[in-house]
Enzyme design. Structure first.
Site, PDB file in Angstrom:
ATOM      1  N   LYS A  73       0.853  -1.186   0.000  1.00 25.02           N
ATOM      2  CA  LYS A  73       0.000   0.000   0.000  1.00 25.02           C
ATOM      3  C   LYS A  73       0.888   1.236   0.000  1.00 25.02           C
ATOM      4  CE  LYS A  73      -3.024   2.856   2.837  1.00 25.02           C
ATOM      5  NZ  LYS A  73      -3.704   3.048   4.136  1.00 25.02           N
TER       6      LYS A  73
ATOM      7  N   GLU B  47      -7.377  -2.134   3.542  1.00 25.16           N
ATOM      8  CA  GLU B  47      -6.533  -0.944   3.695  1.00 25.16           C
ATOM      9  C   GLU B  47      -6.536  -0.481   5.147  1.00 25.16           C
ATOM     10  OE1 GLU B  47      -6.606   3.723   2.277  1.00 25.16           O
ATOM     11  OE2 GLU B  47      -7.646   2.236   1.042  1.00 25.16           O
TER      12      GLU B  47
ATOM     13  N   GLU C  99      -8.398  13.187  12.369  1.00 27.23           N
ATOM     14  CA  GLU C  99      -7.726  11.929  12.736  1.00 27.23           C
ATOM     15  C   GLU C  99      -6.787  12.105  13.924  1.00 27.23           C
ATOM     16  OE1 GLU C  99      -5.348   8.147  10.729  1.00 27.23           O
ATOM     17  OE2 GLU C  99      -5.898   9.868   9.494  1.00 27.23           O
TER      18      GLU C  99
ATOM     19  N   GLU D  93     -11.367  10.883  -4.883  1.00 23.00           N
ATOM     20  CA  GLU D  93     -11.237  10.896  -3.429  1.00 23.00           C
ATOM     21  C   GLU D  93     -10.425  12.092  -2.954  1.00 23.00           C
ATOM     22  OE1 GLU D  93      -9.088   8.279   0.049  1.00 23.00           O
ATOM     23  OE2 GLU D  93     -10.203   7.187  -1.486  1.00 23.00           O
TER      24      GLU D  93
END
Length: 360
Positions: free
Chosen positions: A109, A209, A165, A346
């Site tokens: 990733k 993910e 976050e 996105e």
């Protein structure tokens, strides 16, 4: 004007002045451990080999209430460019997918980002942009850091954003992290919006993910924490523009001397902003994007008792010293079955946080 601010759903912090500046994490960590300064505030860069922007402020104010300011007007802005251009970002994503699809590759990733460059008709005050972002966010999330401590290139530049976050919070012996990975755009129609969230929760790609991030963070915390509680299934987290998969990780520090800054450094960068394995993903990003500066870094504070809070440096922009140029960045996690056009979309959805605050 504050040189640092962090607004969260339950409290907010403002810091003023710079009694001492630190461009290395080790130097700032040392003054916390020897308690020669009561607070450290600031930002860590994406690449920890780059200069940090940390200070021991002359005044630190923390209020245990949610900050809910009015939204001030801002000068108009115009988009002046992209770095890279959208079609180049799609090409980079496609190239990354080819690497990720190679069974011989270690990389599984990688997070790729792009930047929108805007020009304001008159100088924007950093605190005004912060206030706009906090007023628009349902959780009153907002961050502001004067980046001058990082060196002449950053003198007078501010990092301003509304990150949802939580990288890490430490209060006494308790450690909390809330990584977000796996995203879908919000929709104005309530039924379509619910569907987007449900589809994200059911997405095998996004679940995979997200698991990369949670597993990596749990592994980083294990030597420093005991009694780690790591849920096996993520929940849904929403911002005004995005749905995210999120997992709340809770632990207890093994050693009382471990500080929130120590924990932030141990965790950063997570696969949510870098990739898996971390070293391979960082190398790929530096080779393909170049220096990210403080985008996808970490922003927060720590006191001499070791308590503090650090947010991931996303949904943010760098505001130039003259207040006229804004560089807003957003990225997305790429895995072998990613779709380049959806990845571009996105990043556009994530950029809405900053662009909406600027009236775009």
């Amino acid at each position: 004007m504050p040189t640092f601010a962090l607004s969260r759903p339950t409290d907010h912090v403002f810091a003023y002045g710079a009694g001492v500046r630190f461009n290395t994490i080790d130097a700032a960590a040392a003054v916390l451990h020897n308690r020669s300064h009561e607070y450290i505030v600031g930002a860590l860069p994406f690449d920890l080999d780059s200069p940090a922007a940390l200070t021991a402020p002359t005044r630190f104010v923390r209020r245990p209430v949610r900050w809910q300011p009015d939204s001030p007007p801002l000068p108009t802005t115009a988009i002046k460019g992209f770095d890279p251009q959208p079609d180049e970002h799609v090409r980079r994503v496609d190239a990354a997918i080819r690497v990720l699809s190679d069974p011989r590759a270690a990389l599984v990733k990688v997070v790729l980002a792009r930047t929108v460059i805007l020009r304001a008709s008159a100088a924007i005050a950093p605190v005004d942009l912060l206030t706009r972002l906090v007023a628009a966010d349902q959780g009153s999330n907002g961050l502001l850091v004067d980046l001058s401590s990082a060196g002449p290139h950053y003198t007078g530049t501010h990092l301003i954003g509304s990150s949802p976050e939580l990288l890490v919070r430490k209060s006494g012996s308790t450690v909390v992290c809330h990584p977000l990975a796996g995203s879908a755009p919000r929709a104005s129609d309530p039924a379509a919006d619910r569907t987007n969230g449900q589809m994200l929760a059911a997405s095998a790609k996004d679940q995979r993910e997200h698991a990369f991030v949670v597993d990596a963070m749990a592994a980083a915390l294990a030597p420093l924490c005991s009694d780690l509680d790591v849920p096996t299934t993520p929940g849904l987290t929403q911002t005004p523009n995005m749905w995210h998969l999120g997992t709340r990780i809770v632990g207890t520090v093994r050693e009382p001397a471990t500080t929130a800054l120590d924990l932030a450094v141990a965790l950063h960068p997570t696969p949510a902003v870098c990739g898996t394995p971390t070293a391979d993903a960082r190398e790929f990003i530096l080779a393909n994007e170049g220096d990210r500066g403080f985008y996808a870094g970490a922003v927060g504070w720590c006191d001499s008792a070791g308590d503090g809070e650090w947010m991931v440096g996303i949904r943010c922009a760098e505001l130039s010293a003259d207040g006229l140029t804004i560089r807003a960045s957003a990225g997305g996690g790429i895995v072998s079955d990613s779709d380049p056009q959806l990845e571009l979309a996105e990043t556009s959805a994530k950029l809405r946080t900053i662009l909406s605050a600027l009236g775009r």
